[in-house]
Design a protein around this motif. Structure first.
Motif, PDB file in Angstrom:
ATOM      1  N   VAL A   1       0.617  -1.153   0.084  1.00 45.07           N
ATOM      2  CA  VAL A   1       0.130   0.098   0.070  1.00 45.07           C
ATOM      3  C   VAL A   1       0.944   1.349  -0.194  1.00 45.07           C
ATOM      4  N   SER A   2       1.939   1.315   0.872  1.00 36.81           N
ATOM      5  CA  SER A   2       2.902   2.291   0.860  1.00 36.81           C
ATOM      6  C   SER A   2       3.474   2.807  -0.428  1.00 36.81           C
ATOM      7  N   SER A   3       4.020   1.539  -1.031  1.00 42.69           N
ATOM      8  CA  SER A   3       4.711   1.943  -2.266  1.00 42.69           C
ATOM      9  C   SER A   3       3.894   2.352  -3.648  1.00 42.69           C
ATOM     10  N   ILE A   4       2.732   1.844  -3.392  1.00 46.81           N
ATOM     11  CA  ILE A   4       1.799   2.407  -4.474  1.00 46.81           C
ATOM     12  C   ILE A   4       1.226   3.673  -4.120  1.00 46.81           C
ATOM     13  N   GLY A   5       0.977   4.061  -2.969  1.00 47.73           N
ATOM     14  CA  GLY A   5       0.635   5.329  -2.416  1.00 47.73           C
ATOM     15  C   GLY A   5       1.582   6.428  -2.830  1.00 47.73           C
ATOM     16  N   SER A   6       2.950   6.190  -2.287  1.00 47.54           N
ATOM     17  CA  SER A   6       4.039   7.161  -2.469  1.00 47.54           C
ATOM     18  C   SER A   6       4.285   7.275  -4.051  1.00 47.54           C
ATOM     19  N   ALA A   7       4.152   6.537  -4.856  1.00 55.90           N
ATOM     20  CA  ALA A   7       4.285   6.625  -6.327  1.00 55.90           C
ATOM     21  C   ALA A   7       2.984   7.625  -6.912  1.00 55.90           C
ATOM     22  N   ILE A   8       2.013   7.588  -6.337  1.00 56.29           N
ATOM     23  CA  ILE A   8       1.096   8.362  -7.017  1.00 56.29           C
ATOM     24  C   ILE A   8       0.639   9.813  -6.218  1.00 56.29           C
ATOM     25  N   ALA A   9       1.561  10.037  -5.090  1.00 57.20           N
ATOM     26  CA  ALA A   9       1.315  10.978  -4.155  1.00 57.20           C
ATOM     27  C   ALA A   9       1.331  12.271  -5.088  1.00 57.20           C
ATOM     28  N   PHE A  10       0.318  13.158  -4.465  1.00 60.48           N
ATOM     29  CA  PHE A  10       0.023  14.566  -5.089  1.00 60.48           C
ATOM     30  C   PHE A  10       0.476  15.640  -4.501  1.00 60.48           C
ATOM     31  N   ALA A  11       0.927  15.278  -3.174  1.00 64.35           N
ATOM     32  CA  ALA A  11       1.442  16.557  -2.105  1.00 64.35           C
ATOM     33  C   ALA A  11       2.203  15.794  -1.173  1.00 64.35           C
ATOM     34  N   ALA A  12       2.766  16.702  -0.348  1.00 58.58           N
ATOM     35  CA  ALA A  12       3.773  16.237   0.623  1.00 58.58           C
ATOM     36  C   ALA A  12       3.226  15.795   1.651  1.00 58.58           C
ATOM     37  N   TRP A  13       1.936  16.136   2.179  1.00 49.70           N
ATOM     38  CA  TRP A  13       1.168  15.631   3.194  1.00 49.70           C
ATOM     39  C   TRP A  13       0.892  14.239   3.079  1.00 49.70           C
ATOM     40  N   ASP A  14       0.452  13.807   1.714  1.00 50.49           N
ATOM     41  CA  ASP A  14      -0.127  12.383   1.414  1.00 50.49           C
ATOM     42  C   ASP A  14       1.014  11.587   1.308  1.00 50.49           C
ATOM     43  N   LEU A  15       2.135  12.136   0.893  1.00 48.15           N
ATOM     44  CA  LEU A  15       3.420  11.335   0.695  1.00 48.15           C
ATOM     45  C   LEU A  15       3.844  10.927   2.179  1.00 48.15           C
ATOM     46  N   ALA A  16       3.781  11.813   2.963  1.00 51.12           N
ATOM     47  CA  ALA A  16       4.229  11.679   4.281  1.00 51.12           C
ATOM     48  C   ALA A  16       3.336  10.405   4.892  1.00 51.12           C
ATOM     49  N   ILE A  17       2.102  10.471   4.644  1.00 48.21           N
ATOM     50  CA  ILE A  17       1.004   9.608   5.168  1.00 48.21           C
ATOM     51  C   ILE A  17       1.516   8.008   4.616  1.00 48.21           C
ATOM     52  N   TRP A  18       1.729   7.956   3.220  1.00 49.25           N
ATOM     53  CA  TRP A  18       2.170   6.614   2.744  1.00 49.25           C
ATOM     54  C   TRP A  18       3.383   6.282   3.477  1.00 49.25           C
ATOM     55  N   ARG A  19       4.465   7.260   3.470  1.00 48.21           N
ATOM     56  CA  ARG A  19       5.610   6.825   4.143  1.00 48.21           C
ATOM     57  C   ARG A  19       5.539   6.272   5.452  1.00 48.21           C
ATOM     58  N   PHE A  20       4.385   6.816   6.204  1.00 45.62           N
ATOM     59  CA  PHE A  20       4.394   6.291   7.520  1.00 45.62           C
ATOM     60  C   PHE A  20       3.751   4.817   7.478  1.00 45.62           C
ATOM     61  N   ILE A  21       2.661   4.536   6.514  1.00 46.63           N
ATOM     62  CA  ILE A  21       2.256   3.285   6.462  1.00 46.63           C
ATOM     63  C   ILE A  21       3.227   2.461   6.197  1.00 46.63           C
ATOM     64  N   GLY A  22       4.086   2.897   5.093  1.00 45.44           N
ATOM     65  CA  GLY A  22       5.321   1.909   5.024  1.00 45.44           C
ATOM     66  C   GLY A  22       6.071   1.556   6.095  1.00 45.44           C
ATOM     67  N   GLY A  23       6.206   2.656   6.861  1.00 46.38           N
ATOM     68  CA  GLY A  23       7.065   2.380   8.365  1.00 46.38           C
ATOM     69  C   GLY A  23       6.392   1.506   9.182  1.00 46.38           C
ATOM     70  N   LEU A  24       5.196   1.455   9.239  1.00 44.97           N
ATOM     71  CA  LEU A  24       4.406   0.466  10.079  1.00 44.97           C
ATOM     72  C   LEU A  24       4.596  -0.804   9.555  1.00 44.97           C
ATOM     73  N   GLY A  25       4.961  -1.235   8.186  1.00 47.28           N
ATOM     74  CA  GLY A  25       5.118  -2.549   7.702  1.00 47.28           C
ATOM     75  C   GLY A  25       6.449  -3.017   7.893  1.00 47.28           C
ATOM     76  N   ILE A  26       7.171  -1.954   7.792  1.00 49.30           N
ATOM     77  CA  ILE A  26       8.857  -2.276   8.035  1.00 49.30           C
ATOM     78  C   ILE A  26       9.094  -2.580   9.694  1.00 49.30           C
ATOM     79  N   GLY A  27       8.299  -1.869  10.785  1.00 51.20           N
ATOM     80  CA  GLY A  27       8.466  -2.003  11.850  1.00 51.20           C
ATOM     81  C   GLY A  27       8.095  -3.241  12.330  1.00 51.20           C
ATOM     82  N   ILE A  28       6.949  -3.835  11.904  1.00 56.45           N
ATOM     83  CA  ILE A  28       6.464  -5.240  11.879  1.00 56.45           C
ATOM     84  C   ILE A  28       7.489  -5.931  11.599  1.00 56.45           C
ATOM     85  N   ALA A  29       8.056  -5.812  10.326  1.00 55.33           N
ATOM     86  CA  ALA A  29       8.660  -6.920   9.707  1.00 55.33           C
ATOM     87  C   ALA A  29      10.324  -7.117  10.577  1.00 55.33           C
ATOM     88  N   SER A  30      10.624  -5.910  10.965  1.00 58.72           N
ATOM     89  CA  SER A  30      11.980  -5.923  11.708  1.00 58.72           C
ATOM     90  C   SER A  30      11.949  -6.542  13.025  1.00 58.72           C
TER      91      SER A  30
END
Length: 493
Positions: free
Chosen positions: A100-129
């Motif tokens: 979800v983060s990878s796709i969302g970051s790729a279609i981001a239209f502003a800094a604020w939604d890119l930050a949200i997608w990055r945060f969601i990706g961080g959730l996944g990375i934290g879980i995996a770690s």
């Protein structure tokens, strides 16, 4: 998800099959690849993101670093989810979040939604770690546990390497990361989309690995746990019965597990939990990610131009991969404690040289951003460059992989997932602190900055000397609440 633990036993399952444990551990470690990929992929896209959305440096830094906050949050909840859903299901959840983060970051239209997608990706990375090292430690035989748990770090450095290569390939045209590629999307957007591939692979692998026998015993599924032990480790029925009894005893020493079990008389947490937290913090406070996040200024200061920055980063990444292989070969022979001590001394010396070298630097003319870069010439330029790569060698052969090994095995069965989650969250927060503090510290004094990292490397030596005994070859059921903080437990180290 199907119940993979009810598969029928085959005649050959009575034989020893360490290859099965290795294969399963590799599958679990793919989460580390996502960890490393996310760490490095933003480096190729950050300048384009800043230009595309007309961001200030402060906002850009927040967009980059917010993934680390998401990782800390994901790590915090990973333990509870793993104890509730099981290890493979939580791995699958982490994979979905990163897709979800990878796709969302790729279609981001502003800094604020890119930050949200990055945060969601961080959730996944934290879980995996969290789940990767925890699962590997619970599924691997004691004789191979150190090497297999080290696969987490190997996957991380490979993820960094692949991200650097993919970024370079996508931005190889005249327009760099801002050039338009397929389907009208710029190169920087495709950099994020590449992350979908390892995420899907991770999710598919999570669907195909067995549940942790420790988790199954905790759920009262002794028969299912026995089948996993027999299929993965090839143990005999008598060995399996003994192991099941040992696991159950380790689970039943206290009441039902909760975060309250981590509490103790010292500053609210049990000493063994504090040891894990400090171990995780020290790994970041030596400044390793500064080398990977902010290496450009180092290469420029010793006379290299911008075009060499990528080549230098790739060289550092390759060095990191090679020394991680060395650590995997040594961790179950030389041991965890000795590797950490050697690494601490090596990092202290190399960081000390870097601190002295940058203290000799002079300021050159302002760059395109109006910032005067330090310039190192002659002996100190060469010495600092060698020391930087030496630092990577000592970190990659010791603290990089060994911290994950110890966090996955040092806690008792009943609190392992939750304690691992807390320590890993501390690691991500320490990463965030180092990442956001480096720019102002750099502007103040690079010599002072690397001097602070050298100080933490020295302190880490005395921390290991005082608090970390040797755990190689010990079964997880032998890990008690006192095994790490009890000096007698380190006998024979």
């Amino acid at each position: 998800m199907s119940d993979r633990t009810n598969l029928p036993l085959r005649p050959e399952d009575g034989e020893r099959h360490p290859a099965r444990a290795v294969g399963i551990s590799i599958a679990a470690a793919v989460g580390g690849f996502l960890f490393g990929f996310d760490t490095a992929v933003i480096n190729g896209a950050v300048d384009a993101v800043e230009s595309n959305f007309s961001l200030t440096s402060g906002v850009t830094g927040l967009v980059v670093a917010i993934a680390l906050i998401g990782s800390a949050v994901g790590a915090w909840f990973a333990g509870s989810l793993a104890d509730r859903w099981g290890r493979p299901k939580v791995m699958l959840a982490g994979a979905v979040l990163f897709v979800v983060s990878s796709i969302g970051s790729a279609i981001a239209f502003a800094a604020w939604d890119l930050a949200i997608w990055r945060f969601i990706g961080g959730l996944g990375i934290g879980i995996a770690s969290v789940i990767g090292p925890t699962y590997i430690s619970e599924i691997a035989p004691a004789s191979l546990r150190g090497r297999l748990a080290s696969l987490q770090q190997m996957a991380i450095v490979l993820g960094i390497f692949v991200a650097l290569l993919s970024d370079k390939a996508l931005a190889s045209g005249d327009g760099g990361a801002l050039q338009e590629l397929w389907f009208g999307l710029e190169a920087w957007r495709w950099m994020f989309l590449v992350g979908v591939i390892p995420s899907v692979i991770y999710g598919v692998l999570a669907l195909g690995i067995p549940e942790s026998p420790r988790y199954l015993v905790a759920r009262g599924k002794d028969a299912a746990a026995a089948k996993v032990l027999r299929r993965v480790l090839g143990e005999t029925p008598a060995e399996i019965d003994t192991r099941i009894v040992d696991i159950r005893k380790s689970m039943e020493r206290e009441d039902k597990a909760s975060f309250a079990d981590l509490r103790g008389s010292r500053l609210g947490l049990h000493p063994i939990v504090w040891v894990g937290i400090l171990l995780a913090i020290f790994q970041q406070f030596v400044g390793i990610n500064v080398i990977f996040y902010y290496s450009t200024s180092l290469w420029k200061s010793v006379g290299f131009d911008d075009s060499f920055a990528f080549t230098a980063s790739v060289i550092s990444s390759i060095v990191n991969v090679v020394v991680t292989v060395i650590a995997i070969l040594l961790v179950d022979n030389l041991g965890r404690r000795k590797l950490l001590l050697i690494g601490s001394i090596g990092m202290f010396v190399t960081l000390g040289i870097m601190a002295i070298g940058f203290a000799q630097a002079t300021l050159g003319p302002p760059d395109a951003d109006g910032v005067a870069q330090p310039v190192l010439e002659g002996f100190w330029g060469t010495a600092t460059l060698i020391a930087a790569n030496g630092f990577i060698v000592f970190f990659g052969a010791s603290w990089g992989p060994v911290m994950w090994v110890l966090l996955g095995e040092m806690f008792p069965n009943r609190i392992r997932a939750k304690a691992m989650a807390l320590a890993t969250a501390a690691n991500w927060l320490a990463n965030f602190v180092v990442t956001v503090s480096f720019p102002p510290l750099r502007d103040l004094s690079l010599g002072l900055t690397y001097g602070l990292y050298a100080l933490f490397a020295l302190l880490s030596f005395f921390f290991v000397l005082a608090k970390i005994p040797e755990t190689k070859g010990k079964e997880l059921e032998d890990m008690t609440m006192d095994v790490v903080v009890d000096r007698k437990a380190g006998a024979g180290r």
